[in-house]
Design an enzyme around this catalytic site. Sequence first.
Site, short mmCIF file in Angstrom:
data_model
loop_
_atom_site.label_atom_id
_atom_site.label_comp_id
_atom_site.label_asym_id
_atom_site.label_seq_id
_atom_site.Cartn_x
_atom_site.Cartn_y
_atom_site.Cartn_z
N HIS A 218 -10.36 -2.62 -2.30
CA HIS A 218 -11.70 -2.81 -1.73
C HIS A 218 -11.97 -4.32 -1.68
O HIS A 218 -11.25 -5.11 -2.31
CB HIS A 218 -12.77 -2.11 -2.58
CG HIS A 218 -12.89 -2.63 -3.98
ND1 HIS A 218 -13.46 -3.85 -4.28
CD2 HIS A 218 -12.51 -2.10 -5.18
CE1 HIS A 218 -13.43 -4.06 -5.58
NE2 HIS A 218 -12.86 -3.01 -6.15
N ASP A 338 -5.73 12.23 -18.50
CA ASP A 338 -4.98 11.69 -19.63
C ASP A 338 -5.94 11.39 -20.77
O ASP A 338 -6.82 10.54 -20.66
CB ASP A 338 -4.25 10.42 -19.19
CG ASP A 338 -3.15 10.03 -20.17
OD1 ASP A 338 -3.48 9.74 -21.33
OD2 ASP A 338 -1.98 10.02 -19.76
N SER A 353 -9.58 -1.26 -10.35
CA SER A 353 -9.40 -1.15 -8.90
C SER A 353 -8.09 -1.81 -8.49
O SER A 353 -7.81 -2.95 -8.85
CB SER A 353 -10.55 -1.85 -8.18
OG SER A 353 -11.77 -1.21 -8.45
#
Length: 404
Positions: A218, A338, A353
């Site tokens: 992004h 997890d 990210s």
Amino acid sequence: MLRLAVVYLLLLPVLLLGWLYSHLPDRVYLEPGQALALPRFGWVEPMGLHGSQNAASTQVVGSYQTTLSLGGWLPIKNIRTVVTERPQVTVCGTPFGVKMFSEGALIVGFSDIDNPGGSTANPAKTAGLRLGDRVIRIGQTETESNDAVREALEAVEGRAAEVIYVRNGEQRSTTLTPVWDAAASQWRAGMWVRDSSAGVGTLTFVDTEKGIFAGLGHPISDGDTGESIALRSGEIVSCQITGCSMGTAGSPGELKGKFLSSHAIGSIRINGENGVYGTTRSTFAGQKMPVAFAQEVQTGDAEILSTVFGETPRAYRVRIEKISDADSRRNMVIRVVDQVLLEKTGGIVQGMSGSPILQNGRLVGAVTHVLVNDPTRGYGIFAQTMLEQAENVASVANQAELVK
């Protein structure tokens, strides 16, 4: 009522075909000899091509127009089929520090200026400037830095000056008249501006042969305005994750890191809607892996590579819950399953990210955003999309070399 029901029944197939058209990809990549199949769209296949005939149609490397159809006979959409050798990249998952300078001075706040008579003034607001505008010139002075804004205001000495700025990608102009701030002994416009930004993210992959990198998934945005930063220049540096604030519902967590050196390991060339891309200046650790084409990504078990402490990534189990071809920035919804990662971070947090998403031995995408109300879930982008953008960087870099 019967007539209305008939109308609805006639419209339904048209609406369904329209939905299908908008959700089908515009471009599909295949290896030579690989049949064109779209598992997420069960009855869609190339017009008139079945079985071995379908595979035979993609033997030669190149770009072809293909008509997608329902059941092989009802045409729906023309797309571009690109037949190419499957790309391979070095998958990273390592943290990196980002330093960026914006094109123009970004307005991040306003403050009124006291006049001697007790009134206040704000020239920037009076001129119609808003939060998130980028000021690129005041009078005759280009304002590529905070210092340049100050110099421009001093140069006009309280006279009305033309201001050139950018709002929502459109260049505009207005007139601003600075006022004298006696307390600070300087001309002021009543606006706070920022010309640079720094932060921590995750490196997705590097193509060592082409000397390019991709990360984040992004754009880098200003923390105060939320506006994507218009890139003037930027670089990435080595980084170490030193801690993490846990993500909770309504409050996204965040990885905390420190830059290890001022030495740049790469130059940022693109701050785009689907990631940060640039050219490398160093070598990068990672595992070489094939890239999955978008239509090959499946719902189900997967892994993400992420670094939540130190400099070394590790794999964590996730599930790909949903896949979409319609939004180029949000192709997947993933859920962290997890337990180790959930205990450390609460799920997906800021700074993760760019974490690579792996499935069936291939790089399928990268983590982009966390779902604020559920930090165990987040969005991902196709690796194919990021690779396309990264290759644009290589093309630009090659053209620049030819010009020299």
